[in-house]
Design a protein around this motif. Sequence first.
Motif, PDB file in Angstrom:
ATOM      1  N   THR A 130      32.694  35.414  56.556  1.00  0.00           N
ATOM      2  CA  THR A 130      33.252  34.127  56.146  1.00  0.00           C
ATOM      3  C   THR A 130      32.806  33.737  54.735  1.00  0.00           C
ATOM      4  OG1 THR A 130      31.414  33.005  57.268  1.00  0.00           O
ATOM      5  CG2 THR A 130      33.490  33.234  58.494  1.00  0.00           C
ATOM      6  N   HIS A 131      31.623  34.196  54.321  1.00  0.00           N
ATOM      7  CA  HIS A 131      31.151  33.896  52.963  1.00  0.00           C
ATOM      8  C   HIS A 131      31.599  34.964  51.970  1.00  0.00           C
ATOM      9  CE1 HIS A 131      28.706  30.729  54.668  1.00  0.00           C
ATOM     10  NE2 HIS A 131      28.143  31.588  55.511  1.00  0.00           N
ATOM     11  N   ALA A 132      31.554  36.219  52.408  1.00  0.00           N
ATOM     12  CA  ALA A 132      31.892  37.322  51.498  1.00  0.00           C
ATOM     13  C   ALA A 132      33.378  37.376  51.181  1.00  0.00           C
ATOM     14  CB  ALA A 132      31.452  38.655  52.114  1.00  0.00           C
ATOM     15  N   ALA A 133      34.234  36.823  52.059  1.00  0.00           N
ATOM     16  CA  ALA A 133      35.681  36.902  51.850  1.00  0.00           C
ATOM     17  C   ALA A 133      36.101  36.263  50.525  1.00  0.00           C
ATOM     18  CB  ALA A 133      36.415  36.242  53.012  1.00  0.00           C
ATOM     19  N   ALA A 134      35.402  35.201  50.118  1.00  0.00           N
ATOM     20  CA  ALA A 134      35.746  34.547  48.849  1.00  0.00           C
ATOM     21  C   ALA A 134      35.476  35.474  47.670  1.00  0.00           C
ATOM     22  CB  ALA A 134      34.965  33.242  48.709  1.00  0.00           C
ATOM     23  N   GLU A 135      34.358  36.220  47.735  1.00  0.00           N
ATOM     24  CA  GLU A 135      34.043  37.168  46.667  1.00  0.00           C
ATOM     25  C   GLU A 135      35.059  38.308  46.641  1.00  0.00           C
ATOM     26  OE1 GLU A 135      32.527  39.034  43.485  1.00  0.00           O
ATOM     27  OE2 GLU A 135      32.002  37.022  44.197  1.00  0.00           O
ATOM     28  N   VAL A 136      35.433  38.792  47.820  1.00  0.00           N
ATOM     29  CA  VAL A 136      36.470  39.825  47.887  1.00  0.00           C
ATOM     30  C   VAL A 136      37.772  39.306  47.287  1.00  0.00           C
ATOM     31  CG1 VAL A 136      37.917  41.195  49.446  1.00  0.00           C
ATOM     32  CG2 VAL A 136      35.459  40.985  49.878  1.00  0.00           C
ATOM     33  N   GLY A 137      38.085  38.043  47.576  1.00  0.00           N
ATOM     34  CA  GLY A 137      39.295  37.439  47.024  1.00  0.00           C
ATOM     35  C   GLY A 137      39.291  37.423  45.511  1.00  0.00           C
ATOM     36  N   ARG A 138      38.145  37.143  44.913  1.00  0.00           N
ATOM     37  CA  ARG A 138      38.056  37.135  43.446  1.00  0.00           C
ATOM     38  C   ARG A 138      38.226  38.542  42.888  1.00  0.00           C
ATOM     39  NH1 ARG A 138      34.428  32.910  44.668  1.00  0.00           N
ATOM     40  NH2 ARG A 138      32.635  34.317  44.854  1.00  0.00           N
ATOM     41  N   GLU A 139      37.671  39.547  43.602  1.00  0.00           N
ATOM     42  CA  GLU A 139      37.881  40.937  43.178  1.00  0.00           C
ATOM     43  C   GLU A 139      39.357  41.301  43.222  1.00  0.00           C
ATOM     44  OE1 GLU A 139      35.151  44.233  44.301  1.00  0.00           O
ATOM     45  OE2 GLU A 139      34.293  42.743  45.669  1.00  0.00           O
ATOM     46  N   LEU A 140      40.014  40.886  44.292  1.00  0.00           N
ATOM     47  CA  LEU A 140      41.439  41.190  44.433  1.00  0.00           C
ATOM     48  C   LEU A 140      42.252  40.502  43.341  1.00  0.00           C
ATOM     49  CD1 LEU A 140      41.840  40.923  48.314  1.00  0.00           C
ATOM     50  CD2 LEU A 140      41.729  43.010  46.931  1.00  0.00           C
ATOM     51  N   GLU A 141      41.847  39.307  42.965  1.00  0.00           N
ATOM     52  CA  GLU A 141      42.550  38.602  41.892  1.00  0.00           C
ATOM     53  C   GLU A 141      42.462  39.388  40.582  1.00  0.00           C
ATOM     54  OE1 GLU A 141      42.820  34.074  40.152  1.00  0.00           O
ATOM     55  OE2 GLU A 141      40.827  34.930  40.534  1.00  0.00           O
ATOM     56  N   GLY A 142      41.305  39.988  40.327  1.00  0.00           N
ATOM     57  CA  GLY A 142      41.158  40.807  39.129  1.00  0.00           C
ATOM     58  C   GLY A 142      42.090  42.007  39.143  1.00  0.00           C
ATOM     59  N   TYR A 143      42.204  42.652  40.299  1.00  0.00           N
ATOM     60  CA  TYR A 143      43.126  43.773  40.433  1.00  0.00           C
ATOM     61  C   TYR A 143      44.563  43.320  40.195  1.00  0.00           C
ATOM     62  CZ  TYR A 143      39.775  47.154  42.371  1.00  0.00           C
ATOM     63  OH  TYR A 143      38.748  48.055  42.534  1.00  0.00           O
ATOM     64  N   ALA A 144      44.908  42.167  40.763  1.00  0.00           N
ATOM     65  CA  ALA A 144      46.273  41.664  40.670  1.00  0.00           C
ATOM     66  C   ALA A 144      46.651  41.318  39.235  1.00  0.00           C
ATOM     67  CB  ALA A 144      46.438  40.440  41.568  1.00  0.00           C
ATOM     68  N   ARG A 145      45.704  40.776  38.483  1.00  0.00           N
ATOM     69  CA  ARG A 145      45.995  40.361  37.110  1.00  0.00           C
ATOM     70  C   ARG A 145      46.317  41.551  36.211  1.00  0.00           C
ATOM     71  NH1 ARG A 145      41.341  35.766  35.886  1.00  0.00           N
ATOM     72  NH2 ARG A 145      42.484  33.975  36.791  1.00  0.00           N
ATOM     73  N   ARG A 146      45.741  42.708  36.525  1.00  0.00           N
ATOM     74  CA  ARG A 146      45.970  43.877  35.672  1.00  0.00           C
ATOM     75  C   ARG A 146      47.441  44.238  35.582  1.00  0.00           C
ATOM     76  NH1 ARG A 146      41.289  48.058  37.887  1.00  0.00           N
ATOM     77  NH2 ARG A 146      39.499  46.653  37.620  1.00  0.00           N
ATOM     78  N   ILE A 147      48.167  43.996  36.660  1.00  0.00           N
ATOM     79  CA  ILE A 147      49.576  44.417  36.671  1.00  0.00           C
ATOM     80  C   ILE A 147      50.526  43.256  36.948  1.00  0.00           C
ATOM     81  CG2 ILE A 147      49.100  46.806  37.312  1.00  0.00           C
ATOM     82  CD1 ILE A 147      49.783  46.058  40.192  1.00  0.00           C
ATOM     83  N   ASP A 148      50.023  42.020  36.941  1.00  0.00           N
ATOM     84  CA  ASP A 148      50.868  40.847  37.136  1.00  0.00           C
ATOM     85  C   ASP A 148      51.662  40.964  38.433  1.00  0.00           C
ATOM     86  OD1 ASP A 148      51.929  38.374  36.557  1.00  0.00           O
ATOM     87  OD2 ASP A 148      53.544  39.166  35.301  1.00  0.00           O
ATOM     88  N   VAL A 149      50.957  41.087  39.564  1.00  0.00           N
ATOM     89  CA  VAL A 149      51.621  41.330  40.845  1.00  0.00           C
ATOM     90  C   VAL A 149      52.534  40.170  41.220  1.00  0.00           C
ATOM     91  CG1 VAL A 149      49.717  42.751  41.702  1.00  0.00           C
ATOM     92  CG2 VAL A 149      49.800  40.323  42.284  1.00  0.00           C
ATOM     93  N   GLU A 150      53.600  40.493  41.949  1.00  0.00           N
ATOM     94  CA  GLU A 150      54.512  39.458  42.419  1.00  0.00           C
ATOM     95  C   GLU A 150      54.456  39.287  43.937  1.00  0.00           C
ATOM     96  OE1 GLU A 150      58.880  41.205  42.780  1.00  0.00           O
ATOM     97  OE2 GLU A 150      58.093  41.491  40.750  1.00  0.00           O
ATOM     98  N   THR A 151      53.806  40.219  44.646  1.00  0.00           N
ATOM     99  CA  THR A 151      53.695  40.137  46.094  1.00  0.00           C
ATOM    100  C   THR A 151      52.327  40.649  46.535  1.00  0.00           C
ATOM    101  OG1 THR A 151      56.067  40.514  46.380  1.00  0.00           O
ATOM    102  CG2 THR A 151      54.688  40.883  48.297  1.00  0.00           C
ATOM    103  N   VAL A 152      51.696  39.941  47.483  1.00  0.00           N
ATOM    104  CA  VAL A 152      50.441  40.371  48.087  1.00  0.00           C
ATOM    105  C   VAL A 152      50.736  40.629  49.565  1.00  0.00           C
ATOM    106  CG1 VAL A 152      48.036  39.814  48.590  1.00  0.00           C
ATOM    107  CG2 VAL A 152      49.096  38.984  46.462  1.00  0.00           C
ATOM    108  N   VAL A 153      50.627  41.876  49.991  1.00  0.00           N
ATOM    109  CA  VAL A 153      50.954  42.264  51.367  1.00  0.00           C
ATOM    110  C   VAL A 153      49.653  42.490  52.120  1.00  0.00           C
ATOM    111  CG1 VAL A 153      52.218  43.897  52.812  1.00  0.00           C
ATOM    112  CG2 VAL A 153      53.054  43.362  50.502  1.00  0.00           C
TER     113      VAL A 153
END
Length: 367
Positions: free
Chosen positions: A170-193
């Motif tokens: 429950t605490h680590a999920a927020a950090e994982v979310g920030r990591e995923l946001e970094g991945y998403a920004r690299r390619i300007d994602v339009e969908t998160v599945v």
Amino acid sequence: MKLSFLEPLYKQSGPFASVYLDTSRDAAIEDPDAAVQLRWRHLRDALLSEGADRDSITAVAGSVGSDTDVPGTHGQAVFTAHGHLALLDELPAPPARDTAHFGTLPDTMPVIVQHAPGIPYLAVHVHYGGRHSADATGIVRIEAEAGTWPLTKVTLGHRLDEEIPVADWTHAAAEVGRELEGYARRIDVETVVVAGDVWARGILIHRLPASLRGQVTTVEGAGESKAGRALLEQRLESLFAGRMAAHDRALLDAFLAERARDGAFAEGLAPAVSALQRGRVRALFLNDHPESPLHMWAGPEPGQLALAEQELRSYGIREVSEERADAALARAVVGTRAELVLVPEQELRLSEGVGVLLRYADPASRT
């Protein structure tokens, strides 16, 4: 769709060998390497019959079937120029049929089609099978991939693979979310599945940054991920079937708006060619007709294309050749830094299968 991946190919001069073949390696094929070489021998004969030189044959032979690390069904596109490898591209699906061509221009439309729709996405699989409680024991495993569909079928995107004790989830999920946001920004994602355990993925989704939460689509029954293939491949196949990338959709909407007010657009082969000659095309729209019989004439430069040989010669162009229309159009799009959008006929039937969105209004190009 931007075709910058083809720029290195067009910077070289022809003649070109263009080869498309099935290089699948799946359980249904007893000896895939032998099957690939048999297909290549047929294509080699076709190239020789069109006048390909031995150096070009050798360059292609050294590349076909080199994708031994790519499992499952797929194909290869191989291009050579003056006897040297000019471009090697993995195809997400086997070509409809194996083909080989030797000529002044490379035959690039089949590889362009395989790059479409070019949807930037983020796939996340949350693995967990224990009790739905923060005081449970066990591990939550996160697999994620940021890539462009359908290329990630054969060329893996940026990957994340982490294991986190469920007690910390429950605490680590927020950090994982920030990591995923970094991945998403690299390619300007339009969908998160997102797939996986409903409880564990729900915690992650609620802790994703706001920029990602609004793009989330959840899928069930993710299936087993295969090494060397896209994460959640089967679910993505269903989700993206018949879909255009958001960027291409925006270009098509702009084209329709300009057409409605008789503005910066042109439709039909002749007006499109006229606009490309003058470098005024922002985006070219095509209904995909892989067996189109249309041909046109081309000179050495990208903007040198015409429906009649005499038109090019009247401009003082001496080296002209008759080419498939799609090959000449593809080179012109890349050379003039325009974009190309493949439009399903059921979505919009274009006159002669061609339309253009102009950089600015040019009534003369619609004659």
